[in-house]
Design a protein around this motif. Structure first.
Motif, PDB file in Angstrom:
ATOM      1  N   UNK A   5       0.825  -1.196   0.000  1.00 10.65           N
ATOM      2  CA  UNK A   5       0.000   0.000   0.000  1.00 10.65           C
ATOM      3  C   UNK A   5       0.867   1.258   0.000  1.00 10.65           C
ATOM      4  N   UNK A   6       1.980   1.227   0.705  1.00 11.93           N
ATOM      5  CA  UNK A   6       2.873   2.377   0.757  1.00 11.93           C
ATOM      6  C   UNK A   6       3.447   2.664  -0.624  1.00 11.93           C
ATOM      7  N   UNK A   7       3.844   1.625  -1.344  1.00 15.96           N
ATOM      8  CA  UNK A   7       4.434   1.803  -2.674  1.00 15.96           C
ATOM      9  C   UNK A   7       3.410   2.348  -3.647  1.00 15.96           C
ATOM     10  N   UNK A   8       2.165   1.952  -3.530  1.00 17.76           N
ATOM     11  CA  UNK A   8       1.132   2.348  -4.484  1.00 17.76           C
ATOM     12  C   UNK A   8       0.376   3.591  -4.008  1.00 17.76           C
ATOM     13  N   UNK A   9       1.115   4.645  -3.765  1.00 17.14           N
ATOM     14  CA  UNK A   9       0.471   5.912  -3.425  1.00 17.14           C
ATOM     15  C   UNK A   9       0.571   6.838  -4.616  1.00 17.14           C
ATOM     16  N   UNK A  10      -0.341   7.749  -4.729  1.00 16.81           N
ATOM     17  CA  UNK A  10      -0.376   8.634  -5.889  1.00 16.81           C
ATOM     18  C   UNK A  10      -1.131   7.970  -7.019  1.00 16.81           C
ATOM     19  N   UNK A  11      -1.745   8.774  -7.888  1.00 16.76           N
ATOM     20  CA  UNK A  11      -2.617   8.210  -8.919  1.00 16.76           C
ATOM     21  C   UNK A  11      -1.888   7.340  -9.929  1.00 16.76           C
ATOM     22  N   UNK A  12      -0.618   7.613 -10.227  1.00 19.09           N
ATOM     23  CA  UNK A  12       0.102   6.769 -11.175  1.00 19.09           C
ATOM     24  C   UNK A  12       0.389   5.392 -10.607  1.00 19.09           C
ATOM     25  N   UNK A  13       0.345   5.263  -9.294  1.00 16.66           N
ATOM     26  CA  UNK A  13       0.573   3.976  -8.657  1.00 16.66           C
ATOM     27  C   UNK A  13      -0.691   3.177  -8.440  1.00 16.66           C
ATOM     28  N   UNK A  14      -1.854   3.759  -8.759  1.00 16.10           N
ATOM     29  CA  UNK A  14      -3.111   3.039  -8.572  1.00 16.10           C
ATOM     30  C   UNK A  14      -3.129   1.801  -9.451  1.00 16.10           C
ATOM     31  N   UNK A  15      -3.652   0.747  -8.916  1.00 15.13           N
ATOM     32  CA  UNK A  15      -3.751  -0.490  -9.671  1.00 15.13           C
ATOM     33  C   UNK A  15      -4.855  -0.380 -10.714  1.00 15.13           C
ATOM     34  N   UNK A  18      -9.008  -5.023 -15.789  1.00 15.75           N
ATOM     35  CA  UNK A  18      -9.179  -5.382 -17.198  1.00 15.75           C
ATOM     36  C   UNK A  18      -9.940  -4.330 -17.992  1.00 15.75           C
ATOM     37  N   UNK A  19     -10.878  -3.650 -17.373  1.00 16.13           N
ATOM     38  CA  UNK A  19     -11.629  -2.591 -18.066  1.00 16.13           C
ATOM     39  C   UNK A  19     -10.676  -1.466 -18.475  1.00 16.13           C
ATOM     40  N   UNK A  20      -9.779  -1.075 -17.573  1.00 16.33           N
ATOM     41  CA  UNK A  20      -8.791  -0.034 -17.877  1.00 16.33           C
ATOM     42  C   UNK A  20      -7.876  -0.479 -19.011  1.00 16.33           C
ATOM     43  N   UNK A  21      -7.407  -1.720 -18.932  1.00  8.58           N
ATOM     44  CA  UNK A  21      -6.515  -2.239 -19.979  1.00  8.58           C
ATOM     45  C   UNK A  21      -7.230  -2.280 -21.325  1.00  8.58           C
ATOM     46  N   UNK A  22      -8.475  -2.747 -21.329  1.00  9.85           N
ATOM     47  CA  UNK A  22      -9.243  -2.822 -22.581  1.00  9.85           C
ATOM     48  C   UNK A  22      -9.461  -1.447 -23.196  1.00  9.85           C
ATOM     49  N   UNK A  23      -9.682  -0.430 -22.363  1.00 10.31           N
ATOM     50  CA  UNK A  23      -9.870   0.937 -22.861  1.00 10.31           C
ATOM     51  C   UNK A  23      -8.603   1.422 -23.574  1.00 10.31           C
ATOM     52  N   UNK A  51      -0.185  -6.110 -19.991  1.00 11.23           N
ATOM     53  CA  UNK A  51       0.590  -6.506 -18.818  1.00 11.23           C
ATOM     54  C   UNK A  51       0.644  -5.439 -17.742  1.00 11.23           C
ATOM     55  N   UNK A  52      -0.048  -4.332 -17.952  1.00 12.07           N
ATOM     56  CA  UNK A  52      -0.002  -3.203 -17.014  1.00 12.07           C
ATOM     57  C   UNK A  52      -0.566  -3.584 -15.655  1.00 12.07           C
ATOM     58  N   UNK A  53       0.116  -3.092 -14.628  1.00  8.96           N
ATOM     59  CA  UNK A  53      -0.331  -3.298 -13.253  1.00  8.96           C
ATOM     60  C   UNK A  53      -0.825  -1.972 -12.672  1.00  8.96           C
TER      61      UNK A  53
END
Length: 84
Positions: A5-15, A18-23, A51-53
Motif C-alpha cells: 500500500x505504501x508503494x502504491x500511493x499517488x494516482x500513477x501507482x493506482x492499480x 481489465x476494463x482499464x486495460x481494454x480501454x 501486462x499493465x499493473x
C-alpha cells in the motif's frame, strides 16, 4: 499500511483492472487503424498495456500518441499525462 500500500500511493501507482486495460487497447487499436502506429509499435504497446499493473504502466503504453476525436484534439500524450 503495509509495504504494498505504501508503494502504491499517488494516482500513477493506482492499480488497474481489465476494463482499464481494454480501454487503452481500444485507443491503441484506433491509432493503428488511423495509421499512427506501425504494426511493431502497435504490438509492443498492446503487450505493455495488457501486462499493465498500474496507471503509470498504462500511460507509458500511450505516451507520444496524438489524441484524435477527444477533447485535446491534435495534442500529444506526454510522459506525465494520464488517460487511463
Amino acid at each position: 499500511m503495509n509495504s504494498w500500500q505504501t508503494w502504491h500511493t499517488g494516482k500513477d501507482g493506482w492499480l488497474v483492472n481489465d476494463v482499464d486495460r481494454d480501454r487503452v487497447v481500444a485507443l491503441l487499436r484506433d491509432a493503428y487503424v488511423d495509421g499512427r502506429l506501425s504494426p511493431d509499435d502497435f504490438d509492443d504497446r498492446v503487450t505493455r498495456a495488457l501486462g499493465a499493473v498500474t496507471r503509470a504502466d498504462l500511460n507509458a503504453a500511450l505516451t507520444g500518441l496524438a489524441v484524435v476525436g477527444g477533447q485535446a484534439h491534435g495534442s500529444r500524450i506526454a510522459a506525465g499525462e494520464t488517460l487511463a
